[in-house]
Design a protein around this motif. Structure first.
Motif, mmCIF file in Angstrom:
data_model
loop_
_atom_site.group_PDB
_atom_site.id
_atom_site.type_symbol
_atom_site.label_atom_id
_atom_site.label_comp_id
_atom_site.label_asym_id
_atom_site.label_seq_id
_atom_site.Cartn_x
_atom_site.Cartn_y
_atom_site.Cartn_z
ATOM 1 N N ILE A 4 36.077 26.309 -56.515
ATOM 2 C CA ILE A 4 37.430 25.507 -57.042
ATOM 3 C C ILE A 4 36.824 25.194 -58.509
ATOM 4 C CG2 ILE A 4 38.492 23.465 -56.740
ATOM 5 C CD1 ILE A 4 38.045 23.351 -53.843
ATOM 6 N N LYS A 5 35.710 24.855 -58.911
ATOM 7 C CA LYS A 5 35.224 24.276 -59.994
ATOM 8 C C LYS A 5 35.454 25.653 -60.928
ATOM 9 C CE LYS A 5 31.850 22.116 -62.833
ATOM 10 N NZ LYS A 5 30.375 21.428 -62.740
ATOM 11 N N SER A 7 37.213 28.334 -60.381
ATOM 12 C CA SER A 7 38.688 28.531 -60.652
ATOM 13 C C SER A 7 39.153 27.696 -61.743
ATOM 14 C CB SER A 7 39.120 28.448 -59.406
ATOM 15 O OG SER A 7 38.761 29.329 -58.495
ATOM 16 N N ILE A 8 39.109 26.593 -61.897
ATOM 17 C CA ILE A 8 39.579 25.655 -62.669
ATOM 18 C C ILE A 8 38.919 25.848 -64.001
ATOM 19 C CG2 ILE A 8 39.834 23.077 -63.613
ATOM 20 C CD1 ILE A 8 39.790 22.312 -60.346
ATOM 21 N N ASN A 9 37.853 26.142 -64.186
ATOM 22 C CA ASN A 9 37.371 26.704 -65.474
ATOM 23 C C ASN A 9 37.692 28.014 -66.046
ATOM 24 O OD1 ASN A 9 35.756 24.382 -65.852
ATOM 25 N ND2 ASN A 9 33.704 25.405 -64.823
ATOM 26 N N MET A 11 40.816 28.954 -65.230
ATOM 27 C CA MET A 11 42.309 28.755 -65.699
ATOM 28 C C MET A 11 42.555 27.913 -67.069
ATOM 29 S SD MET A 11 43.763 27.561 -62.014
ATOM 30 C CE MET A 11 44.621 26.253 -62.699
ATOM 31 N N ILE A 12 41.290 27.037 -67.285
ATOM 32 C CA ILE A 12 41.322 26.316 -68.514
ATOM 33 C C ILE A 12 40.877 27.537 -69.657
ATOM 34 C CG2 ILE A 12 40.032 24.904 -69.870
ATOM 35 C CD1 ILE A 12 39.671 23.210 -67.295
#
Length: 115
Positions: A4-5, A7-9, A11-12
């Motif tokens: 999840i981390k 994936s979020i990174n 996306m950013i």
């Protein structure tokens, strides 16, 4: 949790890349910027994910180089901008669902022929 981390990174990072991309497109002279914008809108229809940024940045690079040399837009894209876009997209089959399904169809027909 690490997925999840990650994936979020990602996306950013993709969002930052896209913001920079739009700034760079806006900095192009009018006919080049308008053409890259039109190509971008067309190509997003076939994108599978944020990996599409590689494709868009490649197009931007082509237009930046040609704008610096005052090469006319039609000389860059040729008579058919769709064909130009398709040729670029063909170089990035993993980022485009269209290419994935085209290749899948080709494979299925070839397999059917061998049956």
């Amino acid at each position: 949790m690490p997925n999840i981390k990650s994936s979020i990174n990602n996306m950013i990072k993709d969002k930052k890349r896209y913001k920079q991309f739009t700034k760079d497109v806006a900095a192009l002279p009018a006919p080049y910027a308008a053409t890259v914008t039109a190509l971008t809108k067309y190509m997003w229809n076939f994108a599978r994910s944020g990996a599409m940024m590689d494709v868009l940045e490649e197009i931007l690079r082509i237009f930046q180089e040609n704008a610096a040399e005052n090469v006319p837009v039609l000389q860059i894209v040729g008579d058919d901008p769709v064909e130009f876009a398709e040729n670029i997209m063909a170089q990035y089959p993993d980022e485009l669902w269209l290419m994935k399904y085209r290749n899948q169809l080709r494979k299925q027909v070839a397999e059917a022929e061998q049956s």
